[in-house]
Design a protein around this motif. Structure first.
Motif, PDB file in Angstrom:
ATOM      1  N   THR A 244      35.593  38.218  44.807  1.00  0.00           N
ATOM      2  CA  THR A 244      37.013  38.009  45.061  1.00  0.00           C
ATOM      3  C   THR A 244      37.576  37.223  43.879  1.00  0.00           C
ATOM      4  OG1 THR A 244      36.678  35.901  46.192  1.00  0.00           O
ATOM      5  CG2 THR A 244      36.588  37.908  47.546  1.00  0.00           C
ATOM      6  N   ASN A 245      38.891  37.141  43.796  1.00  0.00           N
ATOM      7  CA  ASN A 245      39.493  36.348  42.726  1.00  0.00           C
ATOM      8  C   ASN A 245      39.060  34.886  42.811  1.00  0.00           C
ATOM      9  OD1 ASN A 245      40.852  38.502  41.556  1.00  0.00           O
ATOM     10  ND2 ASN A 245      42.690  38.201  42.799  1.00  0.00           N
ATOM     11  N   GLN A 246      38.979  34.367  44.035  1.00  0.00           N
ATOM     12  CA  GLN A 246      38.565  32.977  44.209  1.00  0.00           C
ATOM     13  C   GLN A 246      37.118  32.779  43.768  1.00  0.00           C
ATOM     14  OE1 GLN A 246      40.468  30.284  45.072  1.00  0.00           O
ATOM     15  NE2 GLN A 246      38.624  29.134  44.526  1.00  0.00           N
ATOM     16  N   GLU A 247      36.244  33.707  44.116  1.00  0.00           N
ATOM     17  CA  GLU A 247      34.841  33.611  43.702  1.00  0.00           C
ATOM     18  C   GLU A 247      34.715  33.721  42.184  1.00  0.00           C
ATOM     19  OE1 GLU A 247      32.792  35.571  47.709  1.00  0.00           O
ATOM     20  OE2 GLU A 247      33.364  36.834  46.005  1.00  0.00           O
ATOM     21  N   PHE A 248      35.536  34.571  41.585  1.00  0.00           N
ATOM     22  CA  PHE A 248      35.563  34.721  40.129  1.00  0.00           C
ATOM     23  C   PHE A 248      35.861  33.378  39.471  1.00  0.00           C
ATOM     24  CE2 PHE A 248      37.839  35.536  36.176  1.00  0.00           C
ATOM     25  CZ  PHE A 248      37.115  36.553  35.571  1.00  0.00           C
ATOM     26  N   VAL A 249      36.887  32.693  39.979  1.00  0.00           N
ATOM     27  CA  VAL A 249      37.290  31.402  39.418  1.00  0.00           C
ATOM     28  C   VAL A 249      36.203  30.354  39.640  1.00  0.00           C
ATOM     29  CG1 VAL A 249      38.960  29.524  39.620  1.00  0.00           C
ATOM     30  CG2 VAL A 249      39.744  31.899  39.627  1.00  0.00           C
ATOM     31  N   GLU A 250      35.557  30.394  40.783  1.00  0.00           N
ATOM     32  CA  GLU A 250      34.493  29.426  41.064  1.00  0.00           C
ATOM     33  C   GLU A 250      33.326  29.590  40.089  1.00  0.00           C
ATOM     34  OE1 GLU A 250      33.585  30.084  45.148  1.00  0.00           O
ATOM     35  OE2 GLU A 250      35.432  29.135  45.884  1.00  0.00           O
ATOM     36  N   ILE A 251      33.015  30.827  39.729  1.00  0.00           N
ATOM     37  CA  ILE A 251      31.946  31.063  38.752  1.00  0.00           C
ATOM     38  C   ILE A 251      32.347  30.512  37.387  1.00  0.00           C
ATOM     39  CG2 ILE A 251      30.681  32.847  37.490  1.00  0.00           C
ATOM     40  CD1 ILE A 251      30.864  34.575  40.033  1.00  0.00           C
ATOM     41  N   VAL A 252      33.597  30.764  36.991  1.00  0.00           N
ATOM     42  CA  VAL A 252      34.087  30.248  35.710  1.00  0.00           C
ATOM     43  C   VAL A 252      34.014  28.724  35.690  1.00  0.00           C
ATOM     44  CG1 VAL A 252      36.074  30.081  34.168  1.00  0.00           C
ATOM     45  CG2 VAL A 252      35.587  32.243  35.330  1.00  0.00           C
ATOM     46  N   SER A 253      34.462  28.088  36.766  1.00  0.00           N
ATOM     47  CA  SER A 253      34.440  26.624  36.845  1.00  0.00           C
ATOM     48  C   SER A 253      33.019  26.083  36.740  1.00  0.00           C
ATOM     49  CB  SER A 253      35.066  26.163  38.168  1.00  0.00           C
ATOM     50  OG  SER A 253      36.425  26.506  38.238  1.00  0.00           O
ATOM     51  N   LYS A 254      32.102  26.719  37.440  1.00  0.00           N
ATOM     52  CA  LYS A 254      30.716  26.253  37.453  1.00  0.00           C
ATOM     53  C   LYS A 254      30.069  26.367  36.080  1.00  0.00           C
ATOM     54  CE  LYS A 254      26.223  27.212  39.587  1.00  0.00           C
ATOM     55  NZ  LYS A 254      25.486  28.068  40.563  1.00  0.00           N
ATOM     56  N   VAL A 255      30.231  27.525  35.440  1.00  0.00           N
ATOM     57  CA  VAL A 255      29.572  27.750  34.153  1.00  0.00           C
ATOM     58  C   VAL A 255      30.207  26.901  33.058  1.00  0.00           C
ATOM     59  CG1 VAL A 255      29.050  29.457  32.369  1.00  0.00           C
ATOM     60  CG2 VAL A 255      28.831  30.074  34.788  1.00  0.00           C
ATOM     61  N   LEU A 256      31.536  26.822  33.054  1.00  0.00           N
ATOM     62  CA  LEU A 256      32.223  26.060  32.007  1.00  0.00           C
ATOM     63  C   LEU A 256      32.266  24.564  32.304  1.00  0.00           C
ATOM     64  CD1 LEU A 256      35.284  28.350  31.119  1.00  0.00           C
ATOM     65  CD2 LEU A 256      32.928  28.433  30.279  1.00  0.00           C
ATOM     66  N   LYS A 257      31.882  24.201  33.533  1.00  0.00           N
ATOM     67  CA  LYS A 257      31.893  22.796  33.961  1.00  0.00           C
ATOM     68  C   LYS A 257      33.283  22.193  33.799  1.00  0.00           C
ATOM     69  CE  LYS A 257      27.004  22.211  32.808  1.00  0.00           C
ATOM     70  NZ  LYS A 257      25.994  21.472  32.008  1.00  0.00           N
ATOM     71  N   ARG A 258      34.258  22.969  34.293  1.00  0.00           N
ATOM     72  CA  ARG A 258      35.655  22.545  34.252  1.00  0.00           C
ATOM     73  C   ARG A 258      36.303  22.869  35.588  1.00  0.00           C
ATOM     74  NH1 ARG A 258      38.152  25.431  29.078  1.00  0.00           N
ATOM     75  NH2 ARG A 258      40.073  24.675  30.070  1.00  0.00           N
ATOM     76  N   ASP A 259      37.330  22.126  35.926  1.00  0.00           N
ATOM     77  CA  ASP A 259      38.048  22.349  37.181  1.00  0.00           C
ATOM     78  C   ASP A 259      39.113  23.419  36.955  1.00  0.00           C
ATOM     79  OD1 ASP A 259      39.070  22.203  39.700  1.00  0.00           O
ATOM     80  OD2 ASP A 259      40.186  20.342  39.373  1.00  0.00           O
ATOM     81  N   ILE A 260      38.736  24.670  37.212  1.00  0.00           N
ATOM     82  CA  ILE A 260      39.645  25.802  37.048  1.00  0.00           C
ATOM     83  C   ILE A 260      40.155  26.208  38.428  1.00  0.00           C
ATOM     84  CG2 ILE A 260      39.929  28.114  36.075  1.00  0.00           C
ATOM     85  CD1 ILE A 260      39.055  26.014  34.038  1.00  0.00           C
ATOM     86  N   HIS A 261      41.434  26.488  38.546  1.00  0.00           N
ATOM     87  CA  HIS A 261      41.954  26.915  39.841  1.00  0.00           C
ATOM     88  C   HIS A 261      42.565  28.309  39.756  1.00  0.00           C
ATOM     89  CE1 HIS A 261      45.627  25.212  37.994  1.00  0.00           C
ATOM     90  NE2 HIS A 261      46.296  26.019  38.799  1.00  0.00           N
TER      91      HIS A 261
END
Length: 331
Positions: A244-261
């Motif tokens: 999902t779009n939300q899961e996509f963002v959560e993966i980006v946040s986790k890998v980049l170690k940044r708070d992406i929303h």
């Protein structure tokens, strides 16, 4: 001396084209390989690829552009000894005419000059349909597939001793999109991923494909000397999972170690955000129609195993893709 295989490539200086040429160069072949590159800017192409040249990997730069006509390019220079053509035209409303022109001219040359053309390989898209709106990328691809299929069928009916097959490769949306354009801009400057609100009642998911995987498939098809192995077939290339779009963002946040929303906006707001970035209107409408199509038919939510069936390996995960491209996200 080993026999030389000659291929004609379009779109070679773009993201897909550059990775494809690198993949062709790195793939070991018994036969020598010659690539004819149809490019608008020869000097730019030389800067990108000249270092790859060798006795067994030769490059010929031919200045020109799609659509092909007798005034824009020397067709004998373009098609002489060419066995396969890879077609990658810009995503513009004229895509059908651009892609059809090179096939028609190639077939005319092959018939008149007893040419060596055996196969046309077109990069298409997942979910193509001739029932889509006329300003929809998936309609453009579907119409182009149809025109190429018809042209080849007509040619083969009257040239049964020297037939030319087609291969249509239909990838999903690219992981590389996050490395540039509006997605990269909003990620880097506002710590957010922006997508238009799909207003769906179900959990809409998308499978993204790594272009590095895509060019592996294209390379295998182009280098295969037995044209019957992949000829007259269509392959759909996706990633190994959907998000999902939300899961996509959560993966980006986790890998980049940044708070992406995740910022879900209306289509109208999304269009205006892109206009502020001076993105061309045709491209904006193309994106809108892609998102609209996705929520209607759910094609992007389906996992296809053609990549693994052909290569024997699993496609790249989104997490691994991000890890391989961390340098793009350095502040």
């Amino acid at each position: 001396m080993s026999q030389q295989q000659t291929l004609l490539l379009t779109g070679s200086t773009g993201t897909i084209g550059k990775l494809l040429i690198q993949q062709l160069h790195s793939t070991k072949q018994e036969a020598h390989l010659k690539l004819k590159l149809l490019v608008r800017n020869v000097e730019k192409a030389k800067e990108l690829f000249d270092a790859l040249q060798s006795d067994s990997f030769q490059l010929e730069y031919i200045q020109g552009d799609l659509p092909i006509n007798d005034k824009s390019v020397n067709t004998e220079l373009l098609f002489d000894k060419v066995e396969k053509i890879f077609i990658l035209a810009p995503d513009v409303p004229q895509k059908v005419n651009l892609e059809k022109s090179i096939v028609e001219k190639a077939l005319q040359y092959t018939k008149a000059s007893n040419g060596q053309l055996k196969q046309v390989v077109k990069l298409s898209a997942l979910g193509v349909s001739r029932d889509r709106e006329t300003n929809n990328l998936l309609r453009w691809h579907a119409d182009s597939e149809y025109e190429i299929f018809q042209a080849l069928n007509h040619y083969n009916e009257v040239n049964s001793d020297n037939t030319v097959s087609h291969v249509f490769i239909r990838p999903g949306m690219f992981m590389q999109n996050i490395l540039g354009g509006y997605e990269h801009y909003y990620l880097m400057n506002h710590n957010m991923i922006v997508r238009p609100d799909l207003n769906t009642r179900h959990s809409y998911t998308t499978s993204f494909v790594d272009v590095r995987d895509l060019v592996k498939i294209i390379s295998l098809v182009l280098l295969e000397t037995d044209v019957t192995k992949y000829g007259d077939k269509t392959f759909t290339i996706t990633g190994p999972s959907t998000t999902t779009n939300q899961e996509f963002v959560e993966i980006v946040s986790k890998v980049l170690k940044r708070d992406i929303h995740y910022e879900k906006v209306s289509e109208f707001t999304f269009m205006n955000m892109l206009k502020e970035m001076q993105i061309p209107n045709d491209y904006i409408w193309m994106l809108i129609k892609l998102y609209q199509t996705g929520k209607e038919n759910g094609a992007a939510s389906i996992i296809y195993e053609d990549f693994e069936n052909i290569t024997g390996t699993s496609p790249t995960t989104f997490e691994q893709f991000l890890l391989d491209h961390l340098s793009y996200f350095n502040q």
